[in-house]
Scaffold this active site. Structure first.
Site, mmCIF file in Angstrom:
data_model
loop_
_atom_site.group_PDB
_atom_site.id
_atom_site.type_symbol
_atom_site.label_atom_id
_atom_site.label_comp_id
_atom_site.label_asym_id
_atom_site.label_seq_id
_atom_site.Cartn_x
_atom_site.Cartn_y
_atom_site.Cartn_z
ATOM 1 N N GLY A 48 34.523 36.152 41.141
ATOM 2 C CA GLY A 48 33.549 35.906 42.185
ATOM 3 C C GLY A 48 32.567 34.853 41.673
ATOM 4 O O GLY A 48 32.570 34.559 40.479
ATOM 5 N N THR A 66 38.557 33.585 48.417
ATOM 6 C CA THR A 66 39.617 32.646 48.038
ATOM 7 C C THR A 66 40.633 33.345 47.144
ATOM 8 O O THR A 66 40.260 34.068 46.213
ATOM 9 C CB THR A 66 39.036 31.422 47.302
ATOM 10 O OG1 THR A 66 38.129 30.747 48.182
ATOM 11 C CG2 THR A 66 40.130 30.466 46.878
ATOM 12 N N VAL A 108 41.321 35.772 42.317
ATOM 13 C CA VAL A 108 40.651 36.226 43.538
ATOM 14 C C VAL A 108 39.155 35.989 43.371
ATOM 15 O O VAL A 108 38.551 36.466 42.414
ATOM 16 C CB VAL A 108 40.911 37.722 43.796
ATOM 17 C CG1 VAL A 108 40.150 38.186 45.042
ATOM 18 C CG2 VAL A 108 42.406 37.982 43.943
ATOM 19 N N GLU A 109 38.575 35.220 44.291
ATOM 20 C CA GLU A 109 37.128 34.963 44.292
ATOM 21 C C GLU A 109 36.514 35.685 45.486
ATOM 22 O O GLU A 109 36.765 35.308 46.641
ATOM 23 C CB GLU A 109 36.846 33.461 44.389
ATOM 24 C CG GLU A 109 37.454 32.616 43.288
ATOM 25 C CD GLU A 109 36.650 32.631 41.996
ATOM 26 O OE1 GLU A 109 35.608 33.321 41.960
ATOM 27 O OE2 GLU A 109 37.054 31.955 41.040
ATOM 28 N N VAL A 110 35.708 36.727 45.226
ATOM 29 C CA VAL A 110 35.056 37.453 46.310
ATOM 30 C C VAL A 110 33.755 36.743 46.676
ATOM 31 O O VAL A 110 33.324 35.801 46.008
ATOM 32 C CB VAL A 110 34.817 38.928 45.932
ATOM 33 C CG1 VAL A 110 36.108 39.575 45.469
ATOM 34 C CG2 VAL A 110 33.739 39.066 44.859
#
Length: 778
Positions: A197, A205, A278-280
Site C-alpha cells: 500500500g 492496483t 497488491v497496492e491497497v
C-alpha cells in the site's frame, strides 16, 4: 494524561488501534491455531536484522497437513526432473499448488499483516463453505505474516537504508535470506502475492505489469496467465468492497513493468510462479479487507486451475533443461564459466561469493576436476561451471548476463533496468555458447579462499587495496592498535593506496591468522621510501534511503551509524550525539518531496520522507564545520543548500516517472544503467580504480561546474560511455565530472554523482566510498 504515559514509552510504533502490533502476532497466531489445530502449523523461519522472529503459517486441510513433505518434494523434484513430475501429476490427484502470501514487506505498509491474519482466520473457521474447502483441498497456503518485523516496530519502510522489496536478487538482508531459503527454494511456490500500500484516492492496483518484460523468465507461462488471475483477484475486491481495481498491463502502456529482477514478485517469477503486487488504498479497515480479498481471490483461482498452473510451472523447468529458447535465440549460452585462477579472474573473492550465492538460490553449479578447453581457452581444475540446461536457467541467466539496452524500446521504466552480478560485483563470468566436454562434479559451496602471508623483510608489511577484504583487514588492524597507513605513491610493484602496517613482535602471527580468514596478500617490505597517509576512522552518520552505504561500510569496519528520517524529523542532533561527519545519499523522491504525504494523503501522521525540519538538522550539522560525503541528487542538493562547495550539477530528467500515479511528477527520473568512468589511480579518492571502470548509476548526477578549490577524481568516460540499462539521453553526461572533492574553511566535502554502494548491489565500487571515508580522516 499521566495514567496513559506508558503508551508512549513502548518500543513499538503505536499503530492504529484496529491493527496488530508485532509483539501481538505470536498470541494472535496461537489464538487462530486453537480454532482449528489440525489445519495450521507455525514455524519461525528466521530472524530480522534486529533479531525479531519471522513467522510462517502453513495452512491446508487435515489430510494435506500430513502430506506436506510429499508436496514439497514434488515441487523440488519438478525443478530437476520435470518429465517425471508431469507423470506424477497425471497419476496423483492430491498434488497441491503452493501459494505464498508475503505481508507488509514495507514496515509502514501495515495492512498486509492484518489482512493475512484475516485470511488465515477465514481458512480455519469457514471450512463448511465449499470454496474454502476447495482451497484447503487443492492448495498449500504459506503466509509470511510479518515480512519486516523491524519496520513494523519502528514505523519505517525498510531496514538500515535497504528496501527489502529491492533486495530479492542481492539478498543482503536476513529477512529476505530467510524467505529464499525456507520458502522460495524449499517450496517453489506456483503463485505469489505481495501485500503492499498505499494509493490513497487512487484505485487499488494489482500486477500484472506493463512492458518491457525481462526475457529471462518465460512470460507466456508466468506473466500473461497472471493477467487472468489478477482479474479474479480484482473481482473479489469489487464484489466484497465495491472498489475499482487497476491492472497495469490492461491500463498502462509502460512505466509499471516487471523487468527489474530485484522485486519480491519478480524473483518468484524466475521460479515459475505467477506473481502479484497488491497496492491497497488506505491504512484502515477497508485496506485490511482489500488485502485479504486479494489473497483470497488468488487462492480461489489457484484451486480452480490447479492442474494447468502446475503444468505451466513444470514447463518452465522443462524448457530450461531441454535448452528450448523459442524466440529468445542467443539469450542463453551453453554455460557460464567462473574461474578463480588469478590469471583468468579479476576478483577471485567476488567470484567465490557468487558461486555460493548461486547455490543458495537452488542453481546448479559444478566444478572442473581437471583442465578443460572451452572456445579455445584452457581452464584449470577448480573452474566453476554454471550449466544453462537446468530448471532455473532463467534465474541463473538474469544473475550472470551482461544485460541489454532498453532506451530505444520504452520511454519510462519503473526501477532497475539492468542487473549483472559480474559487472556490478567486478568478477569474470564467461558465457560459452559452444558445447564442451569436461570432467565435473556438483558443488554445494565454493572452496574457501585463503590469503597469503610472506614475512619477507619484515618490520613494515604491505597489502594492495585490490578487493574489499583488504579494507576490512586494514580497519581491523587499526582497531587492534596497530599502525596502519596508505602509500601516497606507488613503489616497487605496489600501486598508490597500498596499505602499510607496522607493529611489534606479535604482528606476524596476527597477519598470518588474518590471511587464513581474509583473501589478502601481505608481504614484508622493510623500508618503503614513499610518503604515507595516516588512517583515522571517524564517527559518521549515514542518512538516506534505498542505498547500501551503512551496511557496506559497516561490514568493512568503518564507524558508521544509520540515522533514520523519523529521528531527524523529530530534531535528532547529530553533533550532540558525537558524529564527526555525514554521508547523505538518495534521489529527489523521499528527501525533497514526500509523494505519500504531499499527493496521496496517506502518511497517517508519519512523514516517510526527510521533511524540511529534518533537512535543517543536516544543514545545521554541516554549517557547524563537519565533513560531508554527498551522493547522487540528495548529496549534491544538500551541498548546494548548505553552501559547501560552489559546484553546479545536472541530473537525469528525460523519462517520465513510472512508479508514481499520473498526477505525480518528479524533477528527477529514475534512469539507470551500466556506465564507464575514467578514474585517476593516483588520486586518493580513486585509489585502485583506473580508466574505463564499469560502474552502475541509478539516477546519475554529473557536475557541470567544478570550483577552483575542488579536484576532479573521476569523469564519465567520453563518447559512448553508457552501455546497458535505460538512459534516454546519456550523451549530455559524456566526459563530465562524476566524483569531485575539496576543502573549504577546514571542512572536507566529497560529491559523487553515482552511488558506489547502491542498495548493496555494487561491491565492485564499495572501495570508492571507503576511499572517501579515509580522506575525511586525514
Amino acid at each position: 494524561m499521566a495514567a496513559l504515559a506508558y503508551q508512549w514509552d513502548r518500543e513499538e510504533y503505536p499503530l492504529f488501534r484496529n491493527f496488530t502490533l508485532y509483539s501481538e502476532i505470536p498470541a494472535a497466531l496461537q489464538e487462530l491455531q486453537a480454532k482449528n489445530p489440525g489445519l495450521m502449523k507455525i514455524d519461525v523461519i528466521g530472524r530480522s536484522a534486529e533479531g525479531r522472529e519471522l513467522y510462517l503459517a502453513t495452512v491446508t486441510n487435515a489430510q494435506g497437513m500430513g502430506q506436506l513433505e510429499k508436496y514439497r518434494h514434488f515441487m523440488a523434484r519438478a525443478v530437476e526432473d520435470p518429465d517425471q513430475a508431469l507423470a506424477l501429476l497425471r497419476e496423483d490427484g492430491d498434488l497441491r499448488v503452493p501459494v505464498f502470501i508475503n505481508a507488509s514487506l514495507h514496515g509502514n505498509e501495515i495492512t498486509g499483516t492484518d489482512g493475512a491474519l484475516m485470511l488465515i482466520e477465514k481458512l480455519l473457521t469457514e471450512g463448511e463453505d465449499p470454496e474454502v474447502a476447495e482451497v484447503l483441498a487443492r492448495t498449500v497456503v504459506l503466509v509470511n505474516v510479518c515480512a519486516n518485523p523491524d519496520g513494523r516496530v519502528r514505523g519505517i519502510a525498510g531496514n538500515n537504508g535497504i528496501d527489502l522489496n529491492r533486495d530479492y536478487l542481492t539478498q543482503s538482508q536476513p529477512e529476505v535470506q530467510a524467505v529464499v531459503q525456507q520458502v522460495a527454494t524449499r517450496w517453489f511456490p506456483s503463485v505469489m502475492v505481495d501485500l503492499h500500500g498505499y494509493f490513497g484516492e487512487g484505485n487499488v492496483t494489482i500486477d500484472a505489469c506493463t512492458i518491457p518484460h525481462n526475457p529471462n523468465y518465460e512470460y507466456d507461462l508466468v506473466g500473461a496467465p497472471g493477467i487472468e488471475e489478477a482479474r479474479a483477484m480484482a473481482g473479489e475486491i469489487g464484489a466484497g468492497l465495491g472498489l475499482a481495481v487497476d491492472i497495469p498491463a490492461l491500463k498502462m502502456k509502460e512505466g509499471w513493468d516487471d523487468y527489474g529482477p530485484v522485486f519480491t514478485p519478480q524473483y518468484f517469477m524466475y521460479l515459475g510462479a505467477m506473481s502479484h503486487t497488491v497496492e491497497v488504498k488506505h491504512p484502515n479497515q477497508e485496506g485490511i479487507r482489500t488485502a485479504m480479498l486479494a489473497a483470497w481471490g488468488a487462492l480461489k483461482y489457484a484451486a480452480k486451475h490447479r492442474e494447468e498452473i502446475l503444468h505451466r510451472q513444470i514447463e518452465v523447468y522443462r524448457r530450461g533443461i531441454r535448452g528450448e529458447t523459442g524466440e529468445n535465440k542467443g539469450l542463453f549460452p551453453f554455460a557460464y564459466l567462473i574461474p578463480v585462477d588469478r590469471k583468468l579472474q579479476r576478483d577471485p573473492l567476488e567470484a567465490s561469493k557468487m558461486v555460493n550465492h548461486l547455490v543458495q538460490n537452488g542453481i546448479q553449479v559444478k566444478k572442473g576436476l581437471a583442465s578443460f578447453e572451452a572456445e579455445g581457452v584452457i581452464y584449470p581444475p577448480g573452474t566453476y561451471v554454471v550449466p544453462m540446461r537446468q530448471g532455473l536457467r532463467g534465474l541463473a541467466n538474469t544473475m550472470l548476463w551482461p544485460g541489454e539496452d532498453l532506451s530505444q524500446r520504452v520511454k519510462a521504466m519503473y526501477d532497475v533496468s539492468v542487473y549483472s552480478f559480474p559487472h556490478m560485483c567486478g568478477f569474470d563470468a564467461r558465457p560459452v555458447g559452444e558445447e564442451f566436454s569436461a570432467a565435473l562434479e556438483p558443488v554445494r559451496s565454493a572452496s574457501r579462499l585463503k590469503g597469503v602471508f610472506e614475512r619477507g623483510a619484515g618490520q613494515v608489511y604491505a597489502f594492495p587495496a585490490e578487493n574489499n577484504d583488504a579494507v576490512k583487514v586494514a580497519n581491523l588492524l587499526l582497531k587492534e592498535g596497530f599502525s596502519v597507513c596508505r602509500t601516497a605513491q606507488g613503489f616497487r610493484d605496489f600501486l598508490p593506496g597500498t596499505f602499510l602496517v607496522q607493529g611489534g613482535e606479535d604482528l606476524p602471527a596476527r597477519l598470518t591468522a588474518l590471511t587464513e580468514e581474509y583473501y589478502v596478500h601481505i608481504t614484508g617490505v622493510g623500508a618503503v621510501g614513499v610518503a604515507a597517509l595516516p588512517i583515522r576512522l571517524r564517527k559518521v552518520a549515514v542518512v538516506g534511503d534505498n542505498f547500501g552505504a551503512y551496511q557496506a561500510m559497516k561490514e568493512m569496519g568503518f564507524d558508521v551509524s544509520f540515522v533514520q528520517y523519523i529521528h531527524l524529523n523529530r530534531g535528532y542532533d547529530l553533533t550532540a550525539h558525537g558524529f564527526e561527519a555525514l554521508i547523505l545519499a538518495g534521489t529527489e523522491t523521499g528527501i525533497w518531496r514526500d509523494p505519500f504525504a504531499d499527493w496521496l494523503g496517506v502518511g497517517y501522521g508519519v512523514h516517510f520522507a526527510l521533511v524540511e525540519r529534518g533537512r535543517q538538522q543536516l544543514r545545521n550539522f554541516l554549517q557547524a564545520g563537519h565533513d560531508f560525503i554527498g551522493i547522487g541528487y540528495a548529496g549534491a542538493k544538500l551541498n548546494e543548500e548548505a553552501q559547501l562547495l560552489p559546484a553546479e550539477f545536472s541530473f537525469t530528467a528525460d523519462a517520465t516517472t513510472g512508479f508514481m500515479p499520473e498526477n505525480v511528477q518528479a524533477a528527477q527520473s529514475a534512469e539507470n544503467g551500466l556506465c564507464l568512468i575514467d578514474a585517476d589511480p593516483q588520486d586518493l579518492l580513486t585509489y585502485s580504480f583506473g580508466r574505463a571502470e564499469r560502474v552502475y548509476a541509478f539516477g546519475p548526477v554529473w557536475f557541470s561546474k567544478v570550483p577552483a578549490e575542488a579536484k576532479i577524481a573521476a569523469h564519465f568516460s567520453p563518447g559512448n560511455f553508457y552501455q546497458k540499462g535505460f538512459w534516454l539521453n546519456p550523451a549530455q553526461a559524456a566526459g563530465q565530472p562524476v566524483v569531485i572533492y575539496g576543502s573549504k574553511e577546514g571542512r572536507k566535502t566529497v560529491l559523487m554523482g553515482i552511488d558506489p554502494t547502491f542498495r548493496c548491489y555494487t561491491p565492485a565500487t564499495y572501495r570508492l566510498l571507503a576511499n572517501a571515508l579515509y580522506y575525511l580522516g586525514l
